[in-house]
Design a protein around this motif. Structure first.
Motif, PDB file in Angstrom:
ATOM      1  N   ARG A 173       0.813  -1.225   0.000  1.00 13.49           N
ATOM      2  CA  ARG A 173       0.000   0.000   0.000  1.00 13.49           C
ATOM      3  C   ARG A 173       0.843   1.271   0.000  1.00 13.49           C
ATOM      4  NH1 ARG A 173      -5.646  -0.446  -0.268  1.00 13.49           N
ATOM      5  NH2 ARG A 173      -5.789   1.336   1.088  1.00 13.49           N
ATOM      6  N   GLY A 174       1.880   1.300   0.845  1.00 12.61           N
ATOM      7  CA  GLY A 174       2.662   2.525   1.008  1.00 12.61           C
ATOM      8  C   GLY A 174       3.443   2.938  -0.220  1.00 12.61           C
ATOM      9  N   VAL A 175       4.143   1.993  -0.844  1.00 11.37           N
ATOM     10  CA  VAL A 175       4.941   2.338  -2.020  1.00 11.37           C
ATOM     11  C   VAL A 175       4.058   2.897  -3.139  1.00 11.37           C
ATOM     12  CG1 VAL A 175       6.439   1.426  -3.848  1.00 11.37           C
ATOM     13  CG2 VAL A 175       6.866   0.802  -1.452  1.00 11.37           C
ATOM     14  N   PRO A 176       2.948   2.246  -3.502  1.00  5.03           N
ATOM     15  CA  PRO A 176       2.091   2.845  -4.535  1.00  5.03           C
ATOM     16  C   PRO A 176       1.545   4.220  -4.149  1.00  5.03           C
ATOM     17  CG  PRO A 176       1.520   0.540  -4.238  1.00  5.03           C
ATOM     18  CD  PRO A 176       2.471   0.900  -3.131  1.00  5.03           C
ATOM     19  N   LEU A 177       1.212   4.413  -2.880  1.00  6.95           N
ATOM     20  CA  LEU A 177       0.686   5.720  -2.469  1.00  6.95           C
ATOM     21  C   LEU A 177       1.733   6.824  -2.624  1.00  6.95           C
ATOM     22  CD1 LEU A 177      -1.367   4.680   0.688  1.00  6.95           C
ATOM     23  CD2 LEU A 177      -2.269   5.488  -1.519  1.00  6.95           C
ATOM     24  N   LEU A 178       2.999   6.462  -2.533  1.00  5.40           N
ATOM     25  CA  LEU A 178       4.066   7.450  -2.702  1.00  5.40           C
ATOM     26  C   LEU A 178       4.503   7.619  -4.148  1.00  5.40           C
ATOM     27  CD1 LEU A 178       6.318   6.682   0.386  1.00  5.40           C
ATOM     28  CD2 LEU A 178       4.855   8.685   0.029  1.00  5.40           C
TER      29      LEU A 178
END
Length: 168
Positions: A78-83
């Protein structure tokens, strides 16, 4: 920004983003109280709502008297795509802390964003850990310490700086 727990750092971010009226990307963490003193921590889109607190975004579960049960894979899923997807014109990182310590792909995404040209508004936990120290020491990072006494003034300062960086 950094400062004591519950001092108002995330509130400053929410108010500044609302005042700016620009789309944001990035992430924020949300704690949801559960039964028996437990709470769940979710990693959701910066512009997300409690509806985004789904099993896929469950980052950690805190149980009284125990260390939090961390689902570190959520930083990557989740975190990598959101960034990295749809960045700009403002990226929010609320908040960076100790749980990211073994998620090197997420850390890499954080530094890629910091190396970029899109302004970032974020919270860094006030702990001495290699990842957090590196974030605070990044040449593009200006650390602002928020206290109960300074939070209103800090909100105005952050708003002025973000308007300047966004050309608004």
């Amino acid at each position: 920004m950094t400062g004591d727990v519950q001092v108002g750092k995330s509130t400053i971010i929410s108010r500044v983003v609302a005042e700016l009226g620009v789309p944001v990307s990035g992430f924020r963490t949300v704690a949801v109280a559960g039964e028996d003193g437990e709470s769940d921590i979710f990693l959701i889109p910066a512009a997300g709502t409690r509806d985004d607190c789904t099993p896929a975004s469950l980052l950690a579960r805190r149980t009284p008297g125990k260390l939090p049960e961390v689902h570190a894979g959520v930083f990557v899923s989740r975190g990598v795509p959101l960034l990295t997807e749809c960045p700009g014109p403002l990226i929010v990182m609320d908040e960076l802390g100790w749980m990211e310590g073994s998620s090197f792909l997420f850390q890499e995404a954080v530094f890629s964003v910091l190396d970029g040209t899109v302004p970032v508004l974020g919270v860094v936990r006030d702990r001495r850990l290699p990842f957090l120290d590196a974030v605070r020491g990044h040449p593009e990072v200006e650390v602002l310490v928020v206290t109960r006494e300074s939070r209103e003034e800090m909100q105005g300062f952050v708003l002025r700086v973000m308007r300047e960086r966004l050309g608004a």
